[in-house]
Motif scaffolding. Sequence first.
Motif, mmCIF file in Angstrom:
data_model
loop_
_atom_site.group_PDB
_atom_site.id
_atom_site.type_symbol
_atom_site.label_atom_id
_atom_site.label_comp_id
_atom_site.label_asym_id
_atom_site.label_seq_id
_atom_site.Cartn_x
_atom_site.Cartn_y
_atom_site.Cartn_z
ATOM 1 N N GLY A 1 31.559 56.064 49.036
ATOM 2 C CA GLY A 1 32.142 55.332 48.046
ATOM 3 C C GLY A 1 33.256 54.560 48.635
ATOM 4 N N PHE A 2 33.275 54.192 49.796
ATOM 5 C CA PHE A 2 34.323 53.092 50.541
ATOM 6 C C PHE A 2 34.180 51.765 49.486
ATOM 7 C CE2 PHE A 2 35.947 54.854 54.550
ATOM 8 C CZ PHE A 2 35.765 55.988 54.402
ATOM 9 N N HIS A 3 35.268 50.753 49.678
ATOM 10 C CA HIS A 3 35.245 49.613 49.168
ATOM 11 C C HIS A 3 35.444 48.485 50.079
ATOM 12 C CE1 HIS A 3 35.043 51.155 45.141
ATOM 13 N NE2 HIS A 3 35.922 52.252 45.510
ATOM 14 N N PHE A 4 34.364 48.199 50.956
ATOM 15 C CA PHE A 4 34.552 47.147 51.665
ATOM 16 C C PHE A 4 33.864 45.880 51.001
ATOM 17 C CE2 PHE A 4 34.725 50.434 55.149
ATOM 18 C CZ PHE A 4 35.948 50.166 55.891
ATOM 19 N N PRO B 1 40.084 56.887 51.083
ATOM 20 C CA PRO B 1 39.426 55.695 51.120
ATOM 21 C C PRO B 1 38.837 55.051 50.057
ATOM 22 C CG PRO B 1 38.618 57.529 52.423
ATOM 23 C CD PRO B 1 39.798 57.942 51.855
ATOM 24 N N GLN B 2 38.418 55.914 49.137
ATOM 25 C CA GLN B 2 37.524 55.556 47.988
ATOM 26 C C GLN B 2 38.644 54.884 46.899
ATOM 27 O OE1 GLN B 2 37.342 58.577 49.370
ATOM 28 N NE2 GLN B 2 35.238 58.663 49.806
ATOM 29 N N ARG B 3 39.903 54.864 47.214
ATOM 30 C CA ARG B 3 41.072 54.322 46.215
ATOM 31 C C ARG B 3 40.894 52.764 46.229
ATOM 32 N NH1 ARG B 3 42.731 51.888 43.157
ATOM 33 N NH2 ARG B 3 44.487 51.934 42.128
ATOM 34 N N ALA C 1 44.356 46.439 45.331
ATOM 35 C CA ALA C 1 43.585 46.715 43.992
ATOM 36 C C ALA C 1 44.689 47.722 42.983
ATOM 37 C CB ALA C 1 42.291 47.442 43.985
ATOM 38 N N ASN D 1 33.446 39.127 53.281
ATOM 39 C CA ASN D 1 33.749 39.673 54.673
ATOM 40 C C ASN D 1 32.396 40.096 54.999
ATOM 41 O OD1 ASN D 1 36.424 39.557 54.466
ATOM 42 N ND2 ASN D 1 36.552 41.629 54.209
ATOM 43 N N GLY E 1 40.246 48.880 48.632
ATOM 44 C CA GLY E 1 39.599 48.259 49.905
ATOM 45 C C GLY E 1 40.633 48.231 50.969
ATOM 46 N N MET F 1 42.227 42.692 54.440
ATOM 47 C CA MET F 1 42.135 43.329 53.184
ATOM 48 C C MET F 1 43.615 44.534 52.862
ATOM 49 S SD MET F 1 38.286 45.367 53.561
ATOM 50 C CE MET F 1 37.869 45.222 51.667
ATOM 51 N N SER G 1 40.367 51.692 52.493
ATOM 52 C CA SER G 1 38.970 51.959 53.257
ATOM 53 C C SER G 1 39.221 51.365 54.704
ATOM 54 C CB SER G 1 37.776 51.127 52.485
ATOM 55 O OG SER G 1 37.619 51.631 51.257
ATOM 56 N N LEU H 1 38.014 47.473 43.019
ATOM 57 C CA LEU H 1 39.089 48.079 43.842
ATOM 58 C C LEU H 1 39.050 47.277 45.391
ATOM 59 C CD1 LEU H 1 37.856 51.829 42.761
ATOM 60 C CD2 LEU H 1 39.872 50.455 42.221
ATOM 61 N N GLY H 2 39.140 45.813 45.217
ATOM 62 C CA GLY H 2 39.571 45.367 46.697
ATOM 63 C C GLY H 2 38.496 45.323 47.321
ATOM 64 N N GLY H 3 37.198 45.495 47.092
ATOM 65 C CA GLY H 3 36.347 45.128 48.057
ATOM 66 C C GLY H 3 36.074 43.652 48.254
ATOM 67 N N ASN H 4 35.417 43.111 49.292
ATOM 68 C CA ASN H 4 35.291 41.647 49.579
ATOM 69 C C ASN H 4 33.949 41.523 50.123
ATOM 70 O OD1 ASN H 4 35.132 38.956 49.700
ATOM 71 N ND2 ASN H 4 37.264 38.922 50.685
ATOM 72 N N GLN I 1 45.397 41.894 50.267
ATOM 73 C CA GLN I 1 44.795 41.505 49.228
ATOM 74 C C GLN I 1 43.657 42.535 48.672
ATOM 75 O OE1 GLN I 1 42.760 37.835 50.902
ATOM 76 N NE2 GLN I 1 44.846 36.757 50.619
ATOM 77 N N GLY I 2 43.689 43.613 49.346
ATOM 78 C CA GLY I 2 42.583 44.585 48.859
ATOM 79 C C GLY I 2 43.129 45.970 48.191
#
Lengths: 694, 209
Positions: A276-279, B134-136, B58, A290, B138, B52, B141, A284-287, B55-56
């Motif tokens: 559940g990471f957000h790379f 880390p799930q919160r 969130a 990238n 980017g 990130m 993470s 939630l800030g994922g991109n 900008q990540g």
Amino acid sequence: MTVESSFSLLGTLTPQDISFVQTFENPVMSEFIDGAAGSVLVLGMITVAALLTYYRGWKTLWFDWLTSVDHKKVGIMYIVVAFVMLARAIIEGVLMRYQQSIAVNDPGVLTPDHFGQLFSTHGSIMIFFMAMPFITGMINYVMPQQLGARDVSFPLLNAISLWLTAAGAALVMISLVVGKFSTGGWTAYPPYTGIEFSPGEGVDYWIWSISLTSIGSTLTGVNFATTIYKNRAPGMTLFRMPLFCWTSLCTSVLMIFAMAPLTIATLMLALDRYAGFHFFTNDLGGNMMNYANLFWLFGHPEVYILILPAFGVFSEVISTFSGKTIYGYKSLVVATMSIAVLSFTVWLHHFFTMGQGANVNAIFGIATMLIGVPTGVKVYDWLLTMVRGRIRLTTAMLFSIMFLVTFVIGGLTGVILANPPVDFAVHNSLFLVAHFHNMVIPGVLFGMIAGYQFWFPKAFGFRLAEGWGKASFWCWSIGFYLTFMPLYALGLMGAMRRTVEWFRPEYLGWLQVAFVGALLLFSGFIFLCVQLVVSVRQRDQRRVPAGDPWDGRSLEWSNSAPPPEYNFAVIPEVSGQDAFTRLKEQGKAYASPTAYEDIVVPKNSIVAPVIGVGAIALGFALVWHIWWLVALGFVTIWGAVIARSFVTETERVIPASEVRADHEAWLQQVRECATTPREQEDTSANVGRAEVLA
Amino acid sequence: MKRQSLLHPGLNLGSTDEYSHDEAEPVIFGFWVFLMADLVLFAILFATYASMSVQGQAGGPSPTDVFDLPSAFIETMLLLSSSITFGMASLALKYKADRLHLVFWLVLTFCLGAGFVGMEVRDFWIMTQQGAVPQRSGFLSAFYMLVATHGIHVTAGLCWMIVMLVQLLVLGRTTEVKLRLMRLALFWHMLDIVWVCIFTFVYLFGVAL
């Protein structure tokens, strides 16, 4: 996928995941094809096992091959992996061409999901499990011998790299029978490959097979670079190395720097999916862009990792079969180096449409066009090598010439694509598919086939049948043009890649021509297999024990065919470029050395196969969330490494007397051989001792 | 004499054990090349973090909310000291014929390294309790990926150190053992450099900017 099932003995694996069960439950054409592919794999393995038992080959397989750390055997095993994977991926290509050629206003035979798996496995296999093992195997076999070395610097590490690559290939093969493969293409772009849109096991198969092979390739790069820097024979300065060694060096450097971004990108994608990471997620800030950057930061140098060794092969083949020293040696070295450096500056041209602005696109567009300059230098050097040479049109040479013509066409369409406004128009269309096949088929595959034809007699002691080789050559060449030239046209007509069904009747004719071409390409592959079988049967008339069937120029031709385990009875002294040609011209070839010494060679080791099996278990368990097996696989791999570090007896000594006896016997045999004039190269008169004209 | 011109940093047994010194040449060179590949991996992680970290976020916690600078400073001191003690171990490897000095410095290095890993795990635990998982976002993470990759490297170094201590006791100061210790030293010092970058770019920049 619930939490409870994740901790069961078989993880998320259920009987419905076995492809035969799916075919039984849902008997439609697409499932039949899938079931048939799985059956072929299983039957193939049973057949191989039966043959091994019948011919009592298991012991030989284990003691002479699987546990071997000899660079020559490791190299051959890499190429065997490449051939097996090539067979699968080329059939997939034909199947996709067939689907598209009948799917105009018609659903065809394949479901969209199955079609998605086909283009994903076709691309992933061709790049990671066909081209990479092929070039790695070729470098492994040839490079140490050209340097006058007895092995690579780290023989065991070499075997471990092979097994990691083989483990990745095995995972892709397993996905044919157990579960499904990814439908996300060979690039696996998120967010589509994220857990939200691709919840099944498919993307996980992609992630772990690619991760294993990328780690293997990084280690290979370290090994090759160290070998080239530290393991050259006395007098073999960098600027006396054959060009194949130079291109191997550049490839290794690229492997060292370019594999890490891929490893990281796949691991990040895995963390997104598993934890559940957000790379690369939408929220939630994922991109996800990238990922595109990381992937192509690897992906573009990868193109040159594959193509540079083939350039090396062409340099050797063209120079040998023109009977001339290579034209513009230093310019070729500089061009190779320039390509290696420039390859890191162009990754963005894979996604001009991302939206980074015109100026950034312009810079990367110009950098991309710049690569055409050193490549052009190379093409001219190869042409000028042929000028006034005594050219012999052997199979290897035909493939090289066809490469020159075809590759230049592909390069020109590349320069067109490097122009951002044009790229916007044809991005992700069949024009692009045509372009990169136009680079990679002549640039990598033709090179590898040429190298295979060229060095086969060295590796196995007999020549391949030229007639079947030439038949194969014509199929590959004509098949290539018939398959991919229509795709250029289709791309300009607006046909997008990875499309399972069409609604424009004017595509039909082009697609049918492309399908006929694909059948020819497949025949080319079949003829290569026939050539191998025929040559093995006629091996006694084709033997070249003296080891120099083509009047070769570099050191690998100076020893017997096949060479002894230690390559050189006495490490040669090198006094200039084209080391073996010099020796022949000075009459010093095949002279008895003044003294022999004991030779230390590495012992066979069980460590690499153990790590390979551990890696397969680890990858499979990660795909299916079988956590106990994940732990077991991990412990097996690292346990093997640590246990090995306590083994002190890792080498054995071949006494000088034995070396002397074998080498002198061979030298005696060579001196009794009649020399072969070049016109009789393809007759049984060629026993591997070349006529010296100088 | 020929070998003199081929000296690499980290290859320094010359005056006391010439045989091992010669054997070390390709091995140490190869390990440098491997470290280079490993550093590329960290470079990619730094680049990801850079893209990130701001900008990540969130709408979640920012670096100032969750970073514990004093703790990171103590970790830095622990790791830097462990590099010094490993340096002493390398000198003992070269000049002392006995095992005792070497084992002493290695054990001390191990304790400092283990202290570092322990502190880091404690930091992560506290952050998790504050909801900075880390799930919160980017940013988090990328933070966990970068810092934990370094932490896993240090842990791997610690495991390697245990194996080397056992080998010193079982095999003694053989050439293989010496060469492995020299490579472990290079690995350990590299991790130090990576940590200095993490402390600067992640912790100091994160809290100051």
